[in-house]
Design a protein around this motif. Sequence first.
Motif, short mmCIF file in Angstrom:
data_model
loop_
_atom_site.label_atom_id
_atom_site.label_comp_id
_atom_site.label_asym_id
_atom_site.label_seq_id
_atom_site.Cartn_x
_atom_site.Cartn_y
_atom_site.Cartn_z
N SER A 1 29.72 44.98 30.50
CA SER A 1 29.80 45.77 31.45
C SER A 1 31.41 45.30 32.30
CB SER A 1 29.30 45.50 33.11
OG SER A 1 28.89 43.76 33.14
N ALA A 2 31.51 44.01 31.77
CA ALA A 2 32.58 43.27 32.44
C ALA A 2 34.31 42.96 31.16
CB ALA A 2 32.69 41.95 32.65
N SER A 3 33.70 43.57 30.23
CA SER A 3 34.62 43.65 28.83
C SER A 3 36.09 44.16 29.95
CB SER A 3 34.34 43.71 27.62
OG SER A 3 34.07 44.91 27.42
N ALA A 4 35.91 45.23 30.37
CA ALA A 4 37.21 46.78 30.35
C ALA A 4 38.29 45.32 31.12
CB ALA A 4 36.70 47.53 30.45
N ARG A 5 37.71 44.86 32.03
CA ARG A 5 38.03 43.48 32.73
C ARG A 5 38.85 42.64 32.62
NH1 ARG A 5 37.06 45.70 38.27
NH2 ARG A 5 34.89 46.59 38.66
N LEU A 6 38.89 41.95 31.45
CA LEU A 6 39.23 40.98 31.45
C LEU A 6 40.09 41.19 30.58
CD1 LEU A 6 35.88 39.14 29.31
CD2 LEU A 6 35.99 39.10 31.49
N THR A 7 41.27 39.53 30.75
CA THR A 7 42.45 40.15 30.15
C THR A 7 43.47 38.66 29.58
OG1 THR A 7 43.20 38.62 32.99
CG2 THR A 7 43.74 42.01 32.32
N TYR B 1 36.93 33.52 32.82
CA TYR B 1 37.90 33.98 32.44
C TYR B 1 38.73 35.02 33.69
CZ TYR B 1 35.00 34.94 27.89
OH TYR B 1 34.74 34.48 26.63
N ALA B 2 39.87 35.28 33.02
CA ALA B 2 41.05 36.07 33.97
C ALA B 2 40.40 37.43 34.06
CB ALA B 2 42.09 35.60 33.44
N ALA B 3 40.18 38.38 35.04
CA ALA B 3 39.80 39.81 34.67
C ALA B 3 40.63 40.38 35.85
CB ALA B 3 38.10 39.32 35.24
N ALA C 1 36.53 35.74 36.57
CA ALA C 1 35.41 36.44 35.71
C ALA C 1 34.45 34.89 35.17
CB ALA C 1 34.95 37.59 34.89
N VAL C 2 33.44 35.26 36.01
CA VAL C 2 32.04 33.52 35.51
C VAL C 2 31.04 33.82 35.19
CG1 VAL C 2 31.81 31.56 36.53
CG2 VAL C 2 33.30 32.15 37.52
#
Length: 258
Positions: A203-209, A226-228, A233-234
Amino acid sequence: MHGIAAPQPYVIALFLLWAALMKLLSRRMRAQAGQTALARLVGAARAVPALRLVAVLELAVAAALLLPPASPLEGTAATVLSAGFLLYLTYGRLAAPASSCGCLGTHARPVNWRGFGRAGLLLAVSVAAIWAGPYPLDATGVVVGLAEAAALLALSAELDRHWLTPLRRLLVRLRRPLAVVAPEKIPLEVSLRLLYLSPAYCSASARLTSDVQDVWDEDGLRFVVYAARERTAVFAVPLSDGDPSAVRVALIQEPALA
């Protein structure tokens, strides 16, 4: 020397009796004779008669070794037969490396170092039997004979299912290689693999940078950062649970710069 040589005829005779009976009485042996190296040597159609002929020779040598009177010719016959086994294994290894030897039973494994070790030990025992003579067994001879018999059995891959496989299962139960390890010893790759399979990561992978920026363990969880996209993103990955659905994620707003 006589004490060591005295048990050799009995060790050889028992081994040859066992090999001969397996060739003569085992239905599986006769059915799979065409898959042995002997079939490559004499032809598949002649494999079963050839096995029976070898069995008859083994029975004859075994009977000569067991029945009195003792003679050096008996040890010589056993030596010739054992040398023939060694040559046969060499042929099988070179000409039909994927075939089994068919020496003591049916198994699909090709000739390996254990087969050569068994044939070499049998040859050495046969040479020693030449000097056996009509000497009685003593304590040294009994110990030597039992040790040689145990070595022949250990080198026989046909018997692995009776002792080696159960032993390995026992060692697995005792060592417990799949037991839960301490959380701090769980590799990061294991946690990441669980993370990548989780619905939270999907659900969050598209936001990860970015790639992983930080990792720490606390209260039975492994936190992966991760940065997002203007957020952080924690992910909280359980250290004692292999269920990907147990992974949680929090998207934290980065504080505005003054």
